[in-house]
Design a protein around this motif. Structure first.
Motif, short mmCIF file in Angstrom:
data_model
loop_
_atom_site.label_atom_id
_atom_site.label_comp_id
_atom_site.label_asym_id
_atom_site.label_seq_id
_atom_site.Cartn_x
_atom_site.Cartn_y
_atom_site.Cartn_z
N LYS A 48 -62.85 -8.12 62.56
CA LYS A 48 -61.85 -9.03 62.02
C LYS A 48 -62.48 -10.29 61.44
N TYR A 49 -63.67 -10.64 61.93
CA TYR A 49 -64.36 -11.84 61.45
C TYR A 49 -65.83 -11.52 61.24
N LYS A 50 -66.40 -12.04 60.14
CA LYS A 50 -67.80 -11.76 59.83
C LYS A 50 -68.38 -12.93 59.06
N ASP A 51 -69.67 -13.24 59.32
CA ASP A 51 -70.32 -14.30 58.57
C ASP A 51 -71.36 -13.71 57.62
N ALA A 52 -71.99 -14.57 56.83
CA ALA A 52 -72.96 -14.12 55.83
C ALA A 52 -74.21 -13.53 56.44
N HIS A 55 -73.18 -11.42 61.48
CA HIS A 55 -72.53 -11.50 62.78
C HIS A 55 -71.08 -11.07 62.62
N ALA A 56 -70.57 -10.33 63.57
CA ALA A 56 -69.20 -9.84 63.46
C ALA A 56 -68.50 -9.97 64.81
N TRP A 57 -67.17 -10.05 64.75
CA TRP A 57 -66.35 -10.16 65.95
C TRP A 57 -65.05 -9.43 65.70
N ASP A 58 -64.60 -8.68 66.71
CA ASP A 58 -63.37 -7.91 66.57
C ASP A 58 -62.13 -8.70 66.99
N GLY A 59 -62.30 -9.94 67.39
CA GLY A 59 -61.16 -10.76 67.79
C GLY A 59 -60.78 -10.60 69.25
N MET A 60 -61.48 -9.74 69.97
CA MET A 60 -61.18 -9.50 71.38
C MET A 60 -62.16 -10.29 72.24
N GLY A 61 -61.69 -10.80 73.35
CA GLY A 61 -62.55 -11.51 74.28
C GLY A 61 -62.86 -12.92 73.80
N SER A 62 -63.89 -13.49 74.36
CA SER A 62 -64.28 -14.86 74.03
C SER A 62 -64.80 -14.97 72.60
N ILE A 63 -64.58 -16.11 72.01
CA ILE A 63 -65.09 -16.36 70.66
C ILE A 63 -66.61 -16.41 70.73
N PRO A 64 -67.29 -15.65 69.89
CA PRO A 64 -68.76 -15.63 69.94
C PRO A 64 -69.35 -16.97 69.54
N GLU A 65 -70.60 -17.16 69.97
CA GLU A 65 -71.28 -18.44 69.75
C GLU A 65 -71.38 -18.80 68.28
N TRP A 66 -71.66 -17.85 67.41
CA TRP A 66 -71.81 -18.15 65.99
C TRP A 66 -70.51 -18.69 65.40
N LEU A 67 -69.38 -18.19 65.86
CA LEU A 67 -68.09 -18.66 65.36
C LEU A 67 -67.70 -19.99 65.99
N GLN A 68 -68.08 -20.19 67.23
CA GLN A 68 -67.83 -21.48 67.88
C GLN A 68 -68.60 -22.59 67.15
N ARG A 69 -69.85 -22.32 66.79
CA ARG A 69 -70.65 -23.31 66.06
C ARG A 69 -69.99 -23.66 64.73
N ALA A 70 -69.48 -22.65 64.05
CA ALA A 70 -68.81 -22.88 62.77
C ALA A 70 -67.55 -23.73 62.97
N GLN A 75 -65.41 -25.79 60.22
CA GLN A 75 -65.07 -24.71 59.31
C GLN A 75 -63.87 -23.97 59.89
N SER A 76 -63.00 -23.53 59.03
CA SER A 76 -61.82 -22.80 59.47
C SER A 76 -62.22 -21.38 59.86
N ILE A 77 -61.61 -20.90 60.92
CA ILE A 77 -61.87 -19.53 61.37
C ILE A 77 -61.42 -18.53 60.30
N ASP A 78 -60.42 -18.93 59.51
CA ASP A 78 -59.90 -18.06 58.44
C ASP A 78 -60.96 -17.81 57.36
N HIS A 79 -61.92 -18.71 57.24
CA HIS A 79 -63.00 -18.54 56.26
C HIS A 79 -63.80 -17.26 56.56
N PHE A 80 -63.86 -16.87 57.82
CA PHE A 80 -64.66 -15.72 58.24
C PHE A 80 -63.83 -14.44 58.39
N LYS A 81 -62.54 -14.54 58.14
CA LYS A 81 -61.65 -13.39 58.32
C LYS A 81 -61.95 -12.30 57.29
N VAL A 82 -62.01 -11.08 57.78
CA VAL A 82 -62.26 -9.92 56.91
C VAL A 82 -60.91 -9.38 56.48
N ASP A 83 -60.77 -9.17 55.19
CA ASP A 83 -59.49 -8.65 54.66
C ASP A 83 -59.32 -7.19 54.88
#
Length: 83
Positions: A48-52, A55-70, A75-83
């Motif tokens: 559901k979320y991916k960076d350049a 790093h990827a995250w399915d939206g389940m469980g704790s927010i991963p470190e790379w997304l927390q740093r962003a 930075q908005s979490i929506d910026h990393f949302k995969v369509d």
């Protein structure tokens, strides 16, 4: 053998932890802990979320470190949302 001792220690730790938490082998089996690698390959996770950097995250469980740093960098979490 050092390896053999470590393996036995790990098994003892697993059994102790299971007993302490009231977990049975049947419960582990029912959750798929003993599924074959072939079956696990078919269980795809939807990203559901991916960076350049890939790093990827399915939206389940704790927010991963790379997304927390962003997020901390405002930075908005929506910026990393995969369509």
């Amino acid at each position: 053998m050092v390896f053999q001792r470590t393996k036995m220690d790990a098994i003892l730790w697993i059994r102790t932890t299971m007993a302490r938490n009231g977990i049975t082998f049947d419960q582990l089996h029912a959750t798929g802990c003993f599924a074959s690698p072939e079956l696990l390959q078919h269980a795809r996770v939807t990203v559901k979320y991916k960076d350049a950097r890939g790093h990827a995250w399915d939206g389940m469980g704790s927010i991963p470190e790379w997304l927390q740093r962003a997020r901390h960098a405002r930075q908005s979490i929506d910026h990393f949302k995969v369509d």
